[in-house]
Write an enzyme that holds these catalytic residues in place. Structure first.
Site, short mmCIF file in Angstrom:
data_model
loop_
_atom_site.label_atom_id
_atom_site.label_comp_id
_atom_site.label_asym_id
_atom_site.label_seq_id
_atom_site.Cartn_x
_atom_site.Cartn_y
_atom_site.Cartn_z
N TYR A 208 0.82 -1.22 0.00
CA TYR A 208 0.00 0.00 0.00
C TYR A 208 0.85 1.26 0.00
O TYR A 208 0.60 2.20 0.73
CB TYR A 208 -0.97 -0.04 1.18
CG TYR A 208 -1.84 -1.27 1.12
CD1 TYR A 208 -2.93 -1.33 0.26
CD2 TYR A 208 -1.52 -2.40 1.87
CE1 TYR A 208 -3.70 -2.47 0.15
CE2 TYR A 208 -2.29 -3.55 1.78
CZ TYR A 208 -3.37 -3.58 0.92
OH TYR A 208 -4.13 -4.72 0.81
N CYS A 209 1.84 1.28 -0.86
CA CYS A 209 2.79 2.38 -0.97
C CYS A 209 2.60 3.06 -2.33
O CYS A 209 2.15 2.44 -3.29
CB CYS A 209 4.21 1.83 -0.84
SG CYS A 209 5.55 3.02 -1.12
#
Length: 221
Positions: free
Chosen positions: A72-73
């Site tokens: 989730y970057c």
């Protein structure tokens, strides 16, 4: 299941637009030290499913790219690019190894069994699955860092001279050779000795060009 994943990871997804920024480093890449003691073959890591300890000596003779990853970057867009890199350079002996880590913005919040579904259904989504080996989630910095990363960081100076202390980083103590963010990369030669290291903001296209230049010395391309 898809709905549950999207709800559970709402906060990390909101944070995903955040990519740690620092003053532009002088270099995106640094060569590793010439007097490295030891090799990656002295180490092993636990597979993503937790069922197998994989010794790195099984990669003897291969060019190995170590990457600390997160689902989730903002840099998760590199996942498909890493798949392409693995596909393109596999014939020349390149092996990519991914190490999920939650120390940067808490952008890998799930447990090991949730990582592949997160990649497949949420980000990058659309059925995406990595074509390279992922290992169990763990630390890459600090007092509980995985031993392989202690070795890699000790072997290679960081491209940036700026040591970043941020509310979005979660480890102690802070050291000069620490990994700064998700998707930093280390290349290890076929003898198990680290060769070069890339800043997390280095485009995968740049990493590929650097690796191809390195491989040209082996007369494999």
């Amino acid at each position: 299941m898809v709905t549950e994943l999207r709800v559970f990871y709402l906060v990390p997804l909101l944070l995903a637009s955040y990519v740690q920024t620092t003053p532009r480093p002088e270099k995106m890449k640094m060569d590793c030290y010439k007097d490295v003691k030891g090799t990656i073959y002295d180490y092993e890591a636990l597979s993503l499913n937790g069922k197998e300890h994989i010794p790195f000596k099984q990669y003897a003779g291969k060019h190995v790219l170590f990457v600390n990853v997160a689902t989730y970057c903002g840099l998760t867009i590199q996942y498909p690019e890493l798949n392409a890199l693995q596909e393109d350079l596999k014939p020349f002996g390149l092996v990519i190894l991914g190490f999920p880590c939650n120390q940067f913005g808490k952008q890998e919040p799930g447990d090991n069994l949730e990582i592949l579904p997160g990649l497949k259904y949420v980000r990058p989504g659309k059925g995406f699955l990595p074509n390279f080996q992922l290992f169990a989630k763990g630390d890459v910095n600090g007092e509980n860092e995985q031993k392989i990363f202690t070795f890699l960081k000790r072997s290679c100076p960081h491209p940036s001279e700026t040591v970043v202390m941020s509310k979005h980083t979660f480890w102690e103590p802070i050291k000069v050779h620490d990994i700064r963010w998700n998707f930093e990369k280390f290349l290890v030669g076929p003898d198990g000795i680290p060769v070069m290291r890339w800043f997390h903001q280095a485009p995968v296209s740049t990493v590929k060009s650097d690796i191809m230049a390195y491989l040209s010395h082996f007369k494999t391309i």
